[in-house]
Design a protein around this motif. Sequence first.
Motif, PDB file in Angstrom:
ATOM      1  N   ILE A  14       2.750  10.074 -11.195  1.00 38.35           N
ATOM      2  CA  ILE A  14       2.429   8.859 -10.864  1.00 38.35           C
ATOM      3  C   ILE A  14       2.652   7.765 -11.864  1.00 38.35           C
ATOM      4  O   ILE A  14       3.256   6.654 -11.390  1.00 38.35           O
ATOM      5  CB  ILE A  14       0.891   8.633 -10.633  1.00 38.35           C
ATOM      6  N   ARG A  55       0.843  -1.284  -0.138  1.00 42.95           N
ATOM      7  CA  ARG A  55       0.152   0.206   0.121  1.00 42.95           C
ATOM      8  C   ARG A  55       0.720   1.376   0.126  1.00 42.95           C
ATOM      9  O   ARG A  55       0.444   2.502   0.241  1.00 42.95           O
ATOM     10  CB  ARG A  55      -0.926   0.004   1.127  1.00 42.95           C
ATOM     11  N   GLY A  56       2.136   0.789  -0.182  1.00 39.81           N
ATOM     12  CA  GLY A  56       3.079   2.248  -0.053  1.00 39.81           C
ATOM     13  C   GLY A  56       4.075   2.026  -1.447  1.00 39.81           C
ATOM     14  O   GLY A  56       3.728   1.489  -2.330  1.00 39.81           O
ATOM     15  N   TYR A  98       0.360  -2.403  -4.685  1.00 42.48           N
ATOM     16  CA  TYR A  98      -1.029  -1.909  -5.567  1.00 42.48           C
ATOM     17  C   TYR A  98      -1.219  -0.328  -5.816  1.00 42.48           C
ATOM     18  O   TYR A  98      -1.870   0.017  -6.695  1.00 42.48           O
ATOM     19  CB  TYR A  98      -2.353  -2.187  -4.325  1.00 42.48           C
ATOM     20  N   THR A  99      -0.015   0.398  -5.353  1.00 38.13           N
ATOM     21  CA  THR A  99      -0.235   1.771  -5.524  1.00 38.13           C
ATOM     22  C   THR A  99       0.485   2.153  -6.806  1.00 38.13           C
ATOM     23  O   THR A  99       0.291   3.608  -7.515  1.00 38.13           O
ATOM     24  CB  THR A  99       0.649   2.267  -4.433  1.00 38.13           C
ATOM     25  N   ASN A 104       0.385   2.861 -10.709  1.00 34.08           N
ATOM     26  CA  ASN A 104      -0.435   2.979 -11.814  1.00 34.08           C
ATOM     27  C   ASN A 104       0.139   3.389 -13.187  1.00 34.08           C
ATOM     28  O   ASN A 104       0.513   4.531 -13.116  1.00 34.08           O
ATOM     29  CB  ASN A 104      -1.573   3.817 -11.403  1.00 34.08           C
TER      30      ASN A 104
END
Length: 277
Positions: free
Chosen positions: A81, A37-38, A70-71, A73
Amino acid sequence: MLNIGNHISAAGGFLAMGKEAVSLDANVFAFFTRNPRGGRAKKIDEEDITKFNAFCRENNIIKLVAHAPYTLNACSGRENIRQFAKETMADDLKRMEYVPDNYYNFHPGSHVGQGVQIGIRQIAECLNVILLPEQRTTVLLETMAGKGTEIGRSFEEIRAIIDKVLLQDKIGVCLDTCHVFDGGYDIVNDLDGVVQQFDNIIGLHRLKAIHLNDSKNSMGSHKDRHEKIGAGNIGLKALTGVINHPKLRHLPFILETPNDHDGYAGEIAMLREKYIE
């Protein structure tokens, strides 16, 4: 032999992961390359990895299916990003060279309103930056359930990304049973048809691993909520069909079910009993 394992926490290091896998009677397993998550990653401990590689040889652990956080993209509408995804994945692939000849799986990403074709192009651009001729890791695009603006909800979208990748020998696919079921592929009543469709569109030679999960949702829901094996809408009979399918049975199967140590051990034991040698 059924090649099966689950996601294992990397907190204790590689050797600890290997020992956890053996305690579960797993001969393959998955782990997150860094905080899922990071973006932070632990420093590489070369002594630990040397011991781990020896442990794998001694205990017949044959394949790792590492998972990107998951972070990431790679097709975000924001350039910073997308750049973060490129830098993180490039670093992960350098780290994967310490455990060579394995797999690195990632979620293709969400186009966040830009449109599917732009998203596909941006994902391929990311891959064409990070993939190197000398790397010994194969990068896997994961099939997705199609929630929101996810790319990879269909075999056609996965194939469209692959077609734009320059280093074709470095790219493959990880099929997630929950995701494809939630995405509308009927693996319960027509597994043969889905496998044939995958072969026609992507090619079974590209399929390198399977995330074996039941689903809390109905087929075509596009929601992506995993369930324990046999407790969801796919069911044990259909998932037993997956592990015994003549065109799939040789692959590594990774459990991503909502479970603890004993739960994973139970699922692995149950599926080994259902596997036809």
